[in-house]
Design an enzyme around this catalytic site. Structure first.
Site, PDB file in Angstrom:
ATOM      1  CG  HIS A 134      -4.591  -1.047   6.303  1.00 17.24           C
ATOM      2  ND1 HIS A 134      -5.302   0.039   6.731  1.00 17.24           N
ATOM      3  CD2 HIS A 134      -4.392  -1.825   7.410  1.00 17.24           C
ATOM      4  CE1 HIS A 134      -5.534  -0.072   8.042  1.00 17.24           C
ATOM      5  NE2 HIS A 134      -4.983  -1.185   8.468  1.00 17.24           N
ATOM      6  CG  HIS A 158      -2.364  -4.510  19.356  1.00 18.66           C
ATOM      7  ND1 HIS A 158      -1.589  -5.632  19.273  1.00 18.66           N
ATOM      8  CD2 HIS A 158      -2.086  -3.932  20.553  1.00 18.66           C
ATOM      9  CE1 HIS A 158      -0.866  -5.736  20.382  1.00 18.66           C
ATOM     10  NE2 HIS A 158      -1.146  -4.714  21.172  1.00 18.66           N
ATOM     11  CB  SER A 192      -6.152  -4.536  10.166  1.00 16.91           C
ATOM     12  OG  SER A 192      -6.296  -4.299  11.549  1.00 16.91           O
ATOM     13  CD  GLU A 235      -8.903  -2.323  20.672  1.00 18.00           C
ATOM     14  OE1 GLU A 235      -8.159  -2.391  19.681  1.00 18.00           O
ATOM     15  OE2 GLU A 235      -8.668  -1.527  21.609  1.00 18.00           O
ATOM     16  CG  ASP A 241      -2.259  -8.443  26.494  1.00 18.63           C
ATOM     17  OD1 ASP A 241      -1.994  -7.564  25.647  1.00 18.63           O
ATOM     18  OD2 ASP A 241      -1.385  -9.139  27.037  1.00 18.63           O
ATOM     19  N   GLY A 242      -3.922  -8.595  23.380  1.00 26.27           N
ATOM     20  CA  GLY A 242      -3.597  -9.293  22.130  1.00 26.27           C
ATOM     21  C   GLY A 242      -2.295 -10.075  22.186  1.00 26.27           C
ATOM     22  CG  ASP A 257      -1.462  -1.932  13.764  1.00 30.41           C
ATOM     23  OD1 ASP A 257      -0.531  -1.115  13.905  1.00 30.41           O
ATOM     24  OD2 ASP A 257      -2.568  -1.627  13.278  1.00 30.41           O
TER      25      ASP A 257
END
Ligand SMILES: C[S@@+](CC[C@H](N)C(=O)[O-])C[C@H]1O[C@@H](n2cnc3c(N)ncnc32)[C@H](O)[C@@H]1O
Length: 289
Positions: free
Chosen positions: A19, A42, A104, A122, A148-149, A169
């Site tokens: 971050h 994600h 995030s 997500e 699905d990212g 991520d």
């Protein structure tokens, strides 16, 4: 279905590294008066309560963000990049106590301007519900998708304003994530070569994790005229053959030129402040196009 819940890890050393970098990347994008997108493949739950549930069970934030928060409260001299990160943490905490930790999506949402756009992906049924609830009152500028990212990212590139930051991520709970990150970087940069891509990965005693930085560099080397930056923060010794996260890394494709100097100042300080044993260390390397 996956068992990973980010609430156990929110605010730990890995989140501090991730971050701190993310805040600097967004700050840099904000320097230009032109809209941009942030895509978070994600996303997790968005905001975490450090005073109850998962966070208190794991206690991971205690040796991560809490240590830094306490130093800030004491008026310690803090490197600029870490200071900027703590400003974002403070935005979700009213008083002197550290109660909430912004994931995030929350960090990005609170930094973006009108006209900028945040795309969140997500897949965990509980996390997506939390994320949707968290952003339910936000009508513009943020879109949350239960998808699905990796696939979602490909479908939304290039972003219409042709300026964008992609945060990748995964939890790396399954080995497949390592391979999918590499393939996603290839596919995404083919569609949007000028984007900034920030990949987080864990340092754990696992073959896939050891190999990963070299593989990321190979993917970057396949791209024409690309710059990259690689930073790691290790907080303790590798527990030979044992499980557990002893550090983590960030690999950034097309980083802003300012990031290297900011991390050169922040990383040694983080080793000193949140390192847990004499094996605590950092790495910082970069390649210019
Ligand atoms: C490390 S956490 C994300 C933390 C968050 N990016 C932050 O910095 O606050 C990884 C998240 O990815 C989710 N996830 C796992 N596989 C996914 C996939 N293929 N697409 C989207 N999300 C996924 C997990 O449920 C988990 O919430």
């Amino acid at each position: 279905m996956f068992s990973y819940r980010h609430g156990f890890h929110a605010g730990n050393h890995a989140d501090v590294l991730k971050h701190t970098v993310l805040v600097h990347l967004i700050d840099y994008m904000l320097r230009k008066d032109k809209p941009f997108w942030v895509v978070d493949t994600h996303a997790g739950g968005g905001l975490y309560d450090l005073t109850s549930g998962y966070a208190t069970k794991s206690g991971e934030a205690t040796t991560g963000v809490q240590t830094l928060w306490d130093l800030r409260q004491q008026g310690a001299k803090i490197p600029e990049a870490v200071k900027a990160y703590l400003v974002q943490v403070a935005k979700v905490n009213d008083g002197p106590e550290l109660h909430w930790y912004p994931g995030s999506p929350q960090i990005a949402a609170q930094m973006l301007r009108e006209g900028d756009h945040l795309r969140l992906f997500e897949m965990h049924p509980t996390e997506i519900k939390l994320l949707q609830e968290h952003f339910a009152s936000v009508k513009r500028g943020v879109s949350v998708q239960e998808a699905d990212g990796f696939a979602g990212l490909k479908a939304c590139l290039p972003p219409p304003p042709r300026r964008g930051l992609v945060h990748i991520d995964p939890s790396y709970e399954i080995k497949e994530d390592y391979r999918r990150v590499l393939q996603t970087l290839r596919d995404a940069t083919a569609k949007f070569a000028t984007g900034t891509y920030a990949v987080w990965y864990p340092e754990v005693a696992r073959h896939e994790s050891n190999q990963f930085p070299a593989q990321l560099k190979r993917v970057a080397a396949e791209l024409p005229k690309v710059s990259w930056l690689h930073a790691t923060l290790r907080v303790k010794a590798n527990p030979k053959g044992g499980m557990g996260l002893f550090g983590s890394g960030m690999f950034i494709i097309n980083p802003p030129f300012t990031l290297y100097d900011q991390l050169a100042e922040a990383l040694p300080w983080l080793v000193e402040t949140i390192g847990l044993d004499e094996h605590a260390a950092y790495e910082l390397e970069a390649q210019q196009s």
